[in-house]
Design an enzyme around this catalytic site. Structure first.
Site, mmCIF file in Angstrom:
data_model
loop_
_atom_site.group_PDB
_atom_site.id
_atom_site.type_symbol
_atom_site.label_atom_id
_atom_site.label_comp_id
_atom_site.label_asym_id
_atom_site.label_seq_id
_atom_site.Cartn_x
_atom_site.Cartn_y
_atom_site.Cartn_z
ATOM 1 C CB ALA A 108 -0.915 0.001 1.223
ATOM 2 N NE ARG A 117 13.818 7.058 1.182
ATOM 3 C CZ ARG A 117 14.787 6.159 1.349
ATOM 4 N NH1 ARG A 117 15.951 6.329 0.760
ATOM 5 N NH2 ARG A 117 14.578 5.084 2.076
HETATM 6 C C1 UD1 Z 1 9.660 -1.908 8.305
HETATM 7 C C2 UD1 Z 1 9.744 -2.475 9.724
HETATM 8 C C3 UD1 Z 1 11.211 -2.505 10.170
HETATM 9 C C4 UD1 Z 1 12.008 -3.336 9.182
HETATM 10 C C5 UD1 Z 1 11.847 -2.776 7.768
HETATM 11 C C6 UD1 Z 1 12.488 -3.719 6.784
HETATM 12 C C7 UD1 Z 1 7.676 -1.829 10.870
HETATM 13 C C8 UD1 Z 1 7.064 -0.906 11.848
HETATM 14 N N1 UD1 Z 1 8.971 -1.626 10.614
HETATM 15 O O1 UD1 Z 1 10.097 -0.554 8.357
HETATM 16 O O2 UD1 Z 1 11.304 -3.084 11.462
HETATM 17 O O3 UD1 Z 1 13.373 -3.329 9.556
HETATM 18 O O4 UD1 Z 1 10.445 -2.694 7.431
HETATM 19 O O5 UD1 Z 1 12.445 -3.153 5.489
HETATM 20 O O6 UD1 Z 1 7.008 -2.729 10.390
HETATM 21 N N2 UD1 Z 1 3.015 -0.632 4.177
HETATM 22 C C9 UD1 Z 1 1.665 -0.680 3.934
HETATM 23 N N3 UD1 Z 1 0.835 0.116 4.676
HETATM 24 C C10 UD1 Z 1 1.288 0.936 5.657
HETATM 25 C C11 UD1 Z 1 2.685 0.981 5.875
HETATM 26 C C12 UD1 Z 1 3.510 0.181 5.130
HETATM 27 O O7 UD1 Z 1 1.191 -1.411 3.057
HETATM 28 O O8 UD1 Z 1 0.457 1.601 6.286
HETATM 29 C C13 UD1 Z 1 3.890 -1.488 3.364
HETATM 30 C C14 UD1 Z 1 4.847 -0.705 2.501
HETATM 31 O O9 UD1 Z 1 4.295 -0.486 1.218
HETATM 32 C C15 UD1 Z 1 6.058 -1.631 2.429
HETATM 33 C C16 UD1 Z 1 6.022 -2.359 3.762
HETATM 34 O O10 UD1 Z 1 4.703 -2.245 4.232
HETATM 35 O O11 UD1 Z 1 5.952 -2.592 1.401
HETATM 36 C C17 UD1 Z 1 7.026 -1.805 4.773
HETATM 37 O O12 UD1 Z 1 6.695 -0.468 5.058
HETATM 38 P P1 UD1 Z 1 7.802 0.641 5.279
HETATM 39 O O13 UD1 Z 1 7.135 1.922 5.542
HETATM 40 O O14 UD1 Z 1 8.772 0.596 4.161
HETATM 41 O O15 UD1 Z 1 8.479 0.116 6.602
HETATM 42 P P2 UD1 Z 1 9.879 0.530 7.182
HETATM 43 O O16 UD1 Z 1 9.777 1.829 7.835
HETATM 44 O O17 UD1 Z 1 10.911 0.325 6.167
#
Ligand code: UD1
Ligand code: CA
Length: 450
Positions: free
Chosen positions: A10, A15
């Site tokens: 989602a 970036r």
């Molecule tokens: C997350 C993890 C972190 C881990 C890292 C690895 C959490 C809180 N943190 O951080 O511990 O080391 O991934 O890459 O889980 N997404 C949604 N909906 C949302 C938020 C995110 O679908 O509301 C999806 C994003 O599209 C992505 C994934 O979840 O594919 C990870 O989200 P992202 O925001 O990149 O997490 P990080 O901050 O990188």
């Protein structure tokens, strides 16, 4: 144990600086989301749920083109990874197996890693996939106590001591569906980002005396893509792996680093690929073929011992039989080139079939498009098409026929006939001399005036 995949897709991917949802950006010409779906397919999931948000419709379309049974759960607002997984609740209704959560932007996951997570699940209620990070940067840190994972701390919320941990969270987990939903219900957004962190399920599970562990994989598999630079680097990693596999399989790559492959490229052994060849999706090249320099292939099939290029373009539906020859500056689209047939120079063959052993002269064009519709050209066996022949489709040239150079073929040519359609040549003795003299005199007058 039956499994269901929940793939988080989602996020906006700010970036990436793009109008295209992040998970649809391609690696080796296949969207990252599809790489993730294919990685997860080794578990033969009973259900696959894609959590979409940004670009939800486009993402759903690609997901369902890959797997028509994929379910879509829309996350209207991106309130965090736990909130994202919670959106899959309806799609998981009545499912009591294991849920494996994957990220749509983590395309390099390998089959055995997922299998190890499932194995670890036998002894543990919750399994997290971790990796030893060379540069832990902003990843969540795994706080271990022996084999037990006690909690995950996000970088933003971590103490200096916790930030020193290098065993990091990949984001992937495996847990019973019902247990996972009940853990997620207890997640709050009381943290540095004000988000519902999926990582909090670890600490909640421990407080309920559930067993939690982490399985490790190498960092390359958990590589996530957040920027165009990451995307380019990920593609580079993919290309390097795919080239190494081809070399192992007995394919000669003369300059491996200049050959660009698609995720589904298939090449048989003893085939030689010269430098600077690009493979689009859907290409199969059999054994012992030669693809010469600067050729571009997509959606085509090249049989044994065929020779393509240099500078050839094979487009979707190009079907080349054994020993076919396609030379420089030749484009083939939706056409069968039978055994031993040759199209060696500067030609366009589209919506056509060329019979065995036929020779297509330089500059031949199948005029397949009338501005509204496409039409077919059928060329028989052992045909000789003279240079610069225009074949105005629909048209058929029978076995053993010939066309004279420069002929515009508008009517079918029967077998063994010679088609000639061009103005008769006339030579005018001494005329060239006269013309030269006249032009030279004209130039002399002009130079004088200037
Ligand atoms: C997350 C993890 C972190 C881990 C890292 C690895 C959490 C809180 N943190 O951080 O511990 O080391 O991934 O890459 O889980 N997404 C949604 N909906 C949302 C938020 C995110 O679908 O509301 C999806 C994003 O599209 C992505 C994934 O979840 O594919 C990870 O989200 P992202 O925001 O990149 O997490 P990080 O901050 O990188
Ligand atoms: Ca991320």
């Amino acid at each position: 144990m039956t499994t269901a995949l929940v793939i988080l897709a989602a996020g906006k991917g700010t970036r990436m600086n793009s109008d295209i949802p992040k998970v649809l950006h391609p690696i080796a010409q296949v969207p990252m989301l599809v790489h993730a779906m294919r990685a997860g397919s080794v578990l033969s999931p009973e259900r696959t749920v894609i959590v979409t948000g940004h670009g939800a419709e486009a993402v759903a379309k690609i997901a369902q083109a890959e797997d028509e049974t994929a379910q879509i759960a829309v996350q209207e607002e991106q309130l965090g990874t736990a909130h994202a997984v919670a959106q899959a609740r309806d799609a998981l209704e009545g499912f009591d197996g294991d849920v494996v959560v994957l990220y749509g932007d983590t395309p390099f996951l390998q089959a055995d890693t997922l299998e190890r997570m499932i194995e670890a699940r036998v002894q543990n209620d919750l399994v997290i996939l971790g990796f030893a990070a060379a540069d832990p940067a902003r990843y969540g840190r795994l706080v271990m106590n022996g084999d037990t994972l006690e909690r995950i701390v996000e970088f933003k919320d971590a103490s200096d001591e916790e930030r020193a941990i290098t065993f990091c969270n990949s984001g992937l987990l495996a847990c019973n569906a019902e247990t996972l939903m009940s853990l997620i219900d207890a997640v709050s957004n009381d943290n540095a980002s004000g988000e519902y962190y999926l990582t909090d399920v670890v600490e909640i599970a421990r407080s309920r005396d559930l067993s939690v562990t982490a399985v490790a994989c190498d960092e390359a598999q958990t590589l996530g893509v957040n920027s165009r630079a990451d995307l380019a680097a990920a593609d580079g990693v993919f290309q390097a792996q795919a080239r190494a596999e081809l070399l192992d399989l007995g394919v000669t790559l003369m300059a491996p680093e200049t050959v660009y492959l698609a995720a589904d490229t298939v090449i048989g052994r003893d085939t030689v690929i010269e430098p600077n060849v690009v493979f689009g999706p859907g290409v199969t090249v059999e054994s012992g073929a030669t693809i010469r320099a600067f050729s571009h292939l997509e959606g085509c099939h090249v049989s044994r011992e065929a020779i393509i290029g240099p500078y050839a373009r094979l487009r979707p539906g190009a079907e080349l039989a054994e020993n076919a020859r396609i030379g420089n500056f030749v484009e083939i689209k939706n056409a069968e080139i039978a055994e031993g047939a040759k199209v060696n120079h500067l030609s366009y063959i589209g919506d056509a079939s060329v019979g065995a052993g036929s020779n297509i002269g330089a500059g031949t064009i199948t005029c397949n498009y009338d501005g509204v519709m496409k039409h077919k050209t059928t060329i028989g066996e052992g045909v000789f098409i003279g240079s610069n022949t225009m074949l105005v489709a629909p048209v058929t040239v029978g076995d053993g026929a010939m066309t004279a150079t420069g002929t515009v073929v508008t009517k079918d040519v029967e077998a063994e006939a010679l088609a000639v359609a061009r103005a008769k040549q006339e030579n005018k003795p001494g005329y060239a001399r006269k013309l030269f003299d006249m032009l030279k005199a004209k130039k002399a007058r002009r130079d004088k005036e200037a």
